[in-house]
Scaffold this active site. Structure first.
Site, PDB file in Angstrom:
ATOM      1  N   GLU A 156       0.806  -1.223   0.000  1.00 28.28           N
ATOM      2  CA  GLU A 156       0.000   0.000   0.000  1.00 28.28           C
ATOM      3  C   GLU A 156       0.839   1.273   0.000  1.00 28.28           C
ATOM      4  O   GLU A 156       1.658   1.471   0.887  1.00 28.28           O
ATOM      5  CB  GLU A 156      -0.911   0.015   1.234  1.00 28.28           C
ATOM      6  CG  GLU A 156      -1.789   1.249   1.319  1.00 28.28           C
ATOM      7  CD  GLU A 156      -2.662   1.274   2.557  1.00 28.28           C
ATOM      8  OE1 GLU A 156      -3.621   2.070   2.584  1.00 28.28           O
ATOM      9  OE2 GLU A 156      -2.382   0.514   3.510  1.00 28.28           O
ATOM     10  N   GLU A 255     -12.603   3.135   4.830  1.00 29.64           N
ATOM     11  CA  GLU A 255     -11.522   3.435   5.777  1.00 29.64           C
ATOM     12  C   GLU A 255     -11.436   4.955   5.953  1.00 29.64           C
ATOM     13  O   GLU A 255     -10.473   5.590   5.518  1.00 29.64           O
ATOM     14  CB  GLU A 255     -10.189   2.863   5.278  1.00 29.64           C
ATOM     15  CG  GLU A 255      -9.119   2.863   6.363  1.00 29.64           C
ATOM     16  CD  GLU A 255      -7.743   2.495   5.826  1.00 29.64           C
ATOM     17  OE1 GLU A 255      -7.126   1.592   6.406  1.00 29.64           O
ATOM     18  OE2 GLU A 255      -7.298   3.114   4.845  1.00 29.64           O
TER      19      GLU A 255
END
Length: 274
Positions: A156, A255
């Site tokens: 990520e 998120e």
């Protein structure tokens, strides 16, 4: 049609950033009560190798709520203090290797198949090349372990951490390809957090088009503020629509930091206006 209500999109709630008003083990049930059948977590323990009792309590909280754990982070250090992963820290190589067994073990129990491996910040006094070498070896070890249960390891790009070296989709993909080339491990995938990519100045639409075949998971939040979709200026709808049209059929992780009494009102509105 409102893309957020598209039946091809499946949402999973990140219970490490949402429902923080209740204890962590109560959050899967809160997600279920809010109408969701899937959750994801950052590393939910204070150390890389928690006790069996702590692992059992976490597994039970997910099972008892009747939700699917779709994603789990490997141990990432002290996140509130600024850590963003330990896998590139030579001094924590063994801790990360020990954590692999625990993380994949939880995934095996709960049917989880996506595991996020935060790369880690650059460390003063440590050669970045040495950090990268350790990271590649650790990512390969994580990938091999995940492959045994049919899982993938996610890499990520992250914003808000100046010392974190992976800031663009291209940077993460280069790491994924290096692991494939040097370690013959081919189950690493890009975690495309649309918020992080945009905040870092990535050309998000172009990045999604260029790397759509390597995207293993998507997460969303709006910017500025990292709030719910619709609270900022990002074209999240357009980006999700493009992903769906290119065949993305995985979960979309919610998120974001809630800014409203009902953090899911945007989704309810999308459903009623589709």
């Amino acid at each position: 049609m409102n893309i957020f209500a598209d039946s091809r999109l499946r949402y999973t709630v990140n219970c490490s950033i949402l429902f923080t008003d209740v204890p962590l083990l109560d959050r899967p049930q809160r997600a279920k009560d809010a109408g969701f059948d899937a959750v994801e977590f950052w590393w939910p323990f204070s150390n890389p190798v928690p006790s069996d009792a702590d692992v059992d309590a976490f597994v039970s909280s997910v099972r008892d709520a009747g939700v699917q754990l779709t994603g789990l982070n490997f141990a990432a250090g002290d996140m509130p203090a600024g850590d963003r992963g330990i896998l590139s820290d030579p001094s924590q190589a063994q801790a990360f290797r020990d954590n692999i067994d625990v993380t994949i073990g939880i995934g095996e129990q709960l049917g989880t198949r996506a595991f996020n491996a935060l790369y880690g910040n650059r460390i003063d006094g440590v050669d970045p090349l040495d950090q990268d070498e350790v990271a590649i070896e650790n990512l390969a070890a994580a990938g091999r372990a995940a492959a045994k249960i049919g899982g993938v390891v996610l890499v990520e790009p992250v914003s808000g951490a100046p010392a974190y070296p992976l800031k663009s989709a291209a940077g993460a993909v280069a790491t994924i390809r290096r692991v494939a080339r040097e370690q013959d491990v081919h189950n690493l995938r890009l975690l495309a957090d649309l918020y992080h990519l945009a905040v870092n100045g990535d050309a998000v639409a172009a990045a999604l088009e260029a790397h759509h075949d390597l995207i293993g998971h998507v997460q969303i939040a709006d910017s500025p503020g990292r709030g719910e979709p619709g609270t900022g200026s990002l074209d999240l709808g357009g980006q999700l629509a493009a992903l769906v049209e290119r065949g993305y059929d995985g979960y979309v992780g919610l998120e974001y930091k809630p800014t409203q009494p009902d953090p899911f009102a945007w989704l309810e509105l999308a459903t009623t206006t589709k």
